[in-house]
Scaffold this motif. Structure first.
Motif, mmCIF file in Angstrom:
data_model
loop_
_atom_site.group_PDB
_atom_site.id
_atom_site.type_symbol
_atom_site.label_atom_id
_atom_site.label_comp_id
_atom_site.label_asym_id
_atom_site.label_seq_id
_atom_site.Cartn_x
_atom_site.Cartn_y
_atom_site.Cartn_z
ATOM 1 N N MET A 1 0.851 -1.568 0.508
ATOM 2 C CA MET A 1 0.081 -0.227 -0.108
ATOM 3 C C MET A 1 0.959 1.382 -0.165
ATOM 4 S SD MET A 1 -2.801 1.097 2.673
ATOM 5 C CE MET A 1 -3.895 2.638 2.560
ATOM 6 N N GLN A 2 1.007 2.403 -0.702
ATOM 7 C CA GLN A 2 1.433 3.285 -0.984
ATOM 8 C C GLN A 2 1.321 3.636 0.066
ATOM 9 O OE1 GLN A 2 -2.145 6.865 -2.765
ATOM 10 N NE2 GLN A 2 -0.288 6.545 -3.646
ATOM 11 N N ASN A 3 2.859 5.583 0.788
ATOM 12 C CA ASN A 3 2.344 6.207 1.794
ATOM 13 C C ASN A 3 1.440 6.666 1.869
ATOM 14 O OD1 ASN A 3 3.242 7.179 4.337
ATOM 15 N ND2 ASN A 3 4.836 8.178 3.148
ATOM 16 N N VAL A 4 -0.024 7.021 2.350
ATOM 17 C CA VAL A 4 -0.363 7.241 3.099
ATOM 18 C C VAL A 4 -1.220 8.720 3.848
ATOM 19 C CG1 VAL A 4 -2.508 6.137 1.392
ATOM 20 C CG2 VAL A 4 -2.465 6.089 3.817
ATOM 21 N N ASN A 5 0.425 8.681 4.165
ATOM 22 C CA ASN A 5 0.278 9.285 5.285
ATOM 23 C C ASN A 5 0.331 10.883 5.195
ATOM 24 O OD1 ASN A 5 -0.375 8.282 7.414
ATOM 25 N ND2 ASN A 5 2.207 7.252 7.590
ATOM 26 N N VAL A 6 1.334 11.326 4.080
ATOM 27 C CA VAL A 6 1.091 12.275 3.113
ATOM 28 C C VAL A 6 0.750 13.142 2.176
ATOM 29 C CG1 VAL A 6 2.940 13.511 1.649
ATOM 30 C CG2 VAL A 6 3.654 11.629 2.558
ATOM 31 N N PRO A 7 -0.727 12.971 2.086
ATOM 32 C CA PRO A 7 -1.576 13.309 2.129
ATOM 33 C C PRO A 7 -2.380 13.823 2.772
ATOM 34 C CG PRO A 7 -1.991 11.560 0.579
ATOM 35 C CD PRO A 7 -0.209 11.386 0.921
ATOM 36 N N LEU A 8 -2.139 12.983 4.032
ATOM 37 C CA LEU A 8 -3.669 12.934 4.705
ATOM 38 C C LEU A 8 -2.986 14.186 5.844
ATOM 39 C CD1 LEU A 8 -5.186 12.627 6.881
ATOM 40 C CD2 LEU A 8 -3.990 10.913 8.563
ATOM 41 N N ILE A 9 -1.034 14.459 5.892
ATOM 42 C CA ILE A 9 -0.529 15.533 6.407
ATOM 43 C C ILE A 9 -1.027 16.876 6.113
ATOM 44 C CG2 ILE A 9 1.317 16.596 7.501
ATOM 45 C CD1 ILE A 9 2.618 13.938 7.806
ATOM 46 N N SER A 10 -0.436 16.519 4.885
ATOM 47 C CA SER A 10 -1.248 17.998 3.833
ATOM 48 C C SER A 10 -2.894 18.285 3.698
ATOM 49 C CB SER A 10 -0.680 17.462 2.581
ATOM 50 O OG SER A 10 1.060 16.930 1.719
ATOM 51 N N PHE A 11 -3.920 17.247 3.836
ATOM 52 C CA PHE A 11 -4.737 18.104 4.311
ATOM 53 C C PHE A 11 -5.277 18.157 5.360
ATOM 54 C CE2 PHE A 11 -9.700 15.767 5.546
ATOM 55 C CZ PHE A 11 -9.963 17.050 4.499
ATOM 56 N N LEU A 12 -4.534 18.224 7.031
ATOM 57 C CA LEU A 12 -5.231 18.539 8.178
ATOM 58 C C LEU A 12 -4.313 19.935 8.193
ATOM 59 C CD1 LEU A 12 -4.359 15.084 10.441
ATOM 60 C CD2 LEU A 12 -5.943 16.208 9.186
ATOM 61 N N GLU A 13 -3.285 20.139 7.194
ATOM 62 C CA GLU A 13 -2.093 21.502 7.673
ATOM 63 C C GLU A 13 -3.424 22.056 6.342
ATOM 64 O OE1 GLU A 13 1.141 20.926 5.999
ATOM 65 O OE2 GLU A 13 2.724 19.330 7.827
ATOM 66 N N TYR A 14 -4.052 22.224 5.668
ATOM 67 C CA TYR A 14 -5.697 22.737 5.052
ATOM 68 C C TYR A 14 -6.227 22.928 6.072
ATOM 69 C CZ TYR A 14 -9.370 22.611 2.409
ATOM 70 O OH TYR A 14 -10.474 23.087 2.056
ATOM 71 N N LEU A 15 -6.446 22.144 6.930
ATOM 72 C CA LEU A 15 -7.366 22.020 7.236
ATOM 73 C C LEU A 15 -7.467 23.178 8.483
ATOM 74 C CD1 LEU A 15 -9.292 18.462 8.199
ATOM 75 C CD2 LEU A 15 -10.049 20.185 6.817
ATOM 76 N N GLN A 16 -6.251 23.032 9.453
ATOM 77 C CA GLN A 16 -5.325 23.757 9.871
ATOM 78 C C GLN A 16 -5.201 25.722 9.730
ATOM 79 O OE1 GLN A 16 -1.746 22.711 11.868
ATOM 80 N NE2 GLN A 16 -2.282 24.277 13.572
ATOM 81 N N ILE A 17 -5.203 25.427 8.828
ATOM 82 C CA ILE A 17 -4.937 26.897 8.048
ATOM 83 C C ILE A 17 -5.133 27.787 7.433
ATOM 84 C CG2 ILE A 17 -2.420 28.046 6.986
ATOM 85 C CD1 ILE A 17 -0.834 25.426 7.649
ATOM 86 N N GLU A 18 -5.987 27.032 6.662
ATOM 87 C CA GLU A 18 -6.986 27.634 5.468
ATOM 88 C C GLU A 18 -8.270 27.900 5.601
ATOM 89 O OE1 GLU A 18 -6.090 26.809 1.201
ATOM 90 O OE2 GLU A 18 -4.620 26.020 1.282
ATOM 91 N N LYS A 19 -8.893 26.488 6.748
ATOM 92 C CA LYS A 19 -10.019 26.817 6.647
ATOM 93 C C LYS A 19 -10.072 26.894 8.580
ATOM 94 C CE LYS A 19 -12.711 25.039 4.925
ATOM 95 N NZ LYS A 19 -13.282 25.236 3.878
ATOM 96 N N ASN A 20 -8.855 27.151 9.078
ATOM 97 C CA ASN A 20 -8.287 27.341 10.714
ATOM 98 C C ASN A 20 -9.746 26.491 11.614
ATOM 99 O OD1 ASN A 20 -8.526 29.554 12.296
ATOM 100 N ND2 ASN A 20 -9.501 31.067 12.504
ATOM 101 N N TYR A 21 -10.217 25.127 10.967
ATOM 102 C CA TYR A 21 -10.330 24.280 12.183
ATOM 103 C C TYR A 21 -9.526 24.252 13.009
ATOM 104 C CZ TYR A 21 -13.876 22.978 8.143
ATOM 105 O OH TYR A 21 -14.738 22.955 6.519
ATOM 106 N N SER A 22 -10.791 23.863 14.340
ATOM 107 C CA SER A 22 -9.863 23.910 15.683
ATOM 108 C C SER A 22 -9.270 22.473 15.782
ATOM 109 C CB SER A 22 -11.139 23.944 16.687
ATOM 110 O OG SER A 22 -12.377 22.536 17.161
ATOM 111 N N LYS A 23 -8.867 22.671 16.902
ATOM 112 C CA LYS A 23 -7.658 21.159 16.997
ATOM 113 C C LYS A 23 -8.725 19.833 17.360
ATOM 114 C CE LYS A 23 -6.840 21.793 21.990
ATOM 115 N NZ LYS A 23 -5.684 22.110 23.062
ATOM 116 N N TYR A 24 -9.569 20.261 17.680
ATOM 117 C CA TYR A 24 -10.817 18.984 18.118
ATOM 118 C C TYR A 24 -11.246 18.186 16.471
ATOM 119 C CZ TYR A 24 -10.111 20.671 23.467
ATOM 120 O OH TYR A 24 -9.887 21.716 24.091
ATOM 121 N N THR A 25 -12.112 19.762 15.988
ATOM 122 C CA THR A 25 -12.251 18.733 14.967
ATOM 123 C C THR A 25 -11.618 17.993 13.600
ATOM 124 O OG1 THR A 25 -13.947 20.976 14.915
ATOM 125 C CG2 THR A 25 -13.703 19.726 12.350
ATOM 126 N N ILE A 26 -10.540 18.997 14.062
ATOM 127 C CA ILE A 26 -9.472 17.965 12.815
ATOM 128 C C ILE A 26 -9.056 16.892 13.528
ATOM 129 C CG2 ILE A 26 -6.997 18.705 12.310
ATOM 130 C CD1 ILE A 26 -6.821 21.580 12.744
#
Length: 302
Positions: A1-26
């Protein structure tokens, strides 16, 4: 299985930085997506690009087989839909397999609230001669006076309170701030706690850090949401062994009582910090039910 952690980390950074979601939501997003990655491993799906509408439906079927509640299934589906939408935008995948997957219909449960008699029992529990009793009373009065969330309550700092005007600055979901007024009962309870009980609790810190948080635990540190829930549960047990409430019920009670007394729906929406009016409208169903019961009870030809 390919390394899926990289796109997941990018997505979580997107939620935090661009969407400004709370840490609990993330954290919830991360857990939902990692659960899907476990499913991919079980089904020998080696890449996120291999997931089609068929695999998405298989995953939902698996969740239903595991007896997940419809609300949980809907949340997980929404999380994965957002994840793939992000991947599509970043050109990491060619399709969003969760776009055409329908969310399960939610059970429309009316929010439960407390009646005046039940509230009176709760307000009579605390020993106002002790620091913890003063703190607990201040928490209870503030939650009922403002309808704020438990997490919002824990984030309040002393400088957020304006006793002269009678308002408090609350930081809600997505770090959005709003001012909420509070009444004389909450003001008296908070002043008593600040002038007496909080000072005693602050002295118990082993390594003084002069925390500015309003509510402290018995060691003098900032109180956590879990701590508030334990406090309220203990107060409920003392008030009435047959009374079963959740901390969120105080928020429901605030909204319901405001509307019952004639408050405007949009005002209540603003006070609760709801992004959408539809989130607040559920309380109108509660007030209609209350009106119907009152009518049936008192009208001679009901």
């Amino acid at each position: 299985m390919q390394n899926v952690n990289v796109p997941l980390i990018s997505f979580l950074e997107y939620l935090q930085i661009e969407k400004n979601y709370s840490k609990y939501t993330i954290v919830f997003y991360q857990k939902d997506i990692e659960d899907f990655f476990d499913f991919m491993k079980e089904e020998a799906i080696s890449s996120i690009n291999e997931v089609t509408h068929t695999e998405a439906r298989m995953y939902l079927t698996r969740l239903h087989q595991k007896k997940y509640a419809r609300k949980s299934v809907a949340r997980k589906t929404s999380s994965l839909r957002s994840f793939y939408k992000f991947l599509l935008r970043e050109e990491k995948v060619e399709q969003n397999p969760f776009t055409s997957v329908s969310l399960p219909k939610q059970e429309k449960r009316l929010p439960q609230f407390l009646y005046s008699e039940e509230l009176d029992k709760l307000f009579a529990v605390s020993d106002l001669e002790t620091p913890l009793g003063q703190r607990n009373q201040a928490i209870l009065e503030l939650l009922y006076a403002t309808g704020i969330r438990i997490s919002e309550c824990c984030h309040i700092q002393i400088h957020d309170i304006d006793f002269q005007v009678g308002t408090i600055l609350v930081t809600g979901k997505g770090n959005k701030q709003r001012y909420i007024p509070f009444g004389s009962f909450a003001q008296d309870a908070m002043k008593t706690y600040l002038e007496d009980g909080r000072k005693t609790l602050l002295d118990k810190q082993k390594t003084p850090n002069s925390t500015k948080h309003l509510f402290l635990n018995f060691r003098g540190g900032a109180l956590t949401p879990r701590g508030v829930r334990l406090i309220l549960n203990d107060m409920v047990q003392q008030a009435c062994s047959t009374l079963h409430i959740s901390p969120h019920m105080l928020r429901h009670t605030f909204a319901t009582h405001m509307l019952n007394e004639g408050a405007d729906l949009r005002v209540v929406q603003e006070l609760l910090g709801h992004a959408s009016l539809s989130s607040t409208q559920i309380y109108t169903h509660v007030t209609k039910e209350h009106l119907q019961k009152t009518y049936n009870q008192f009208h001679p030809r009901a």
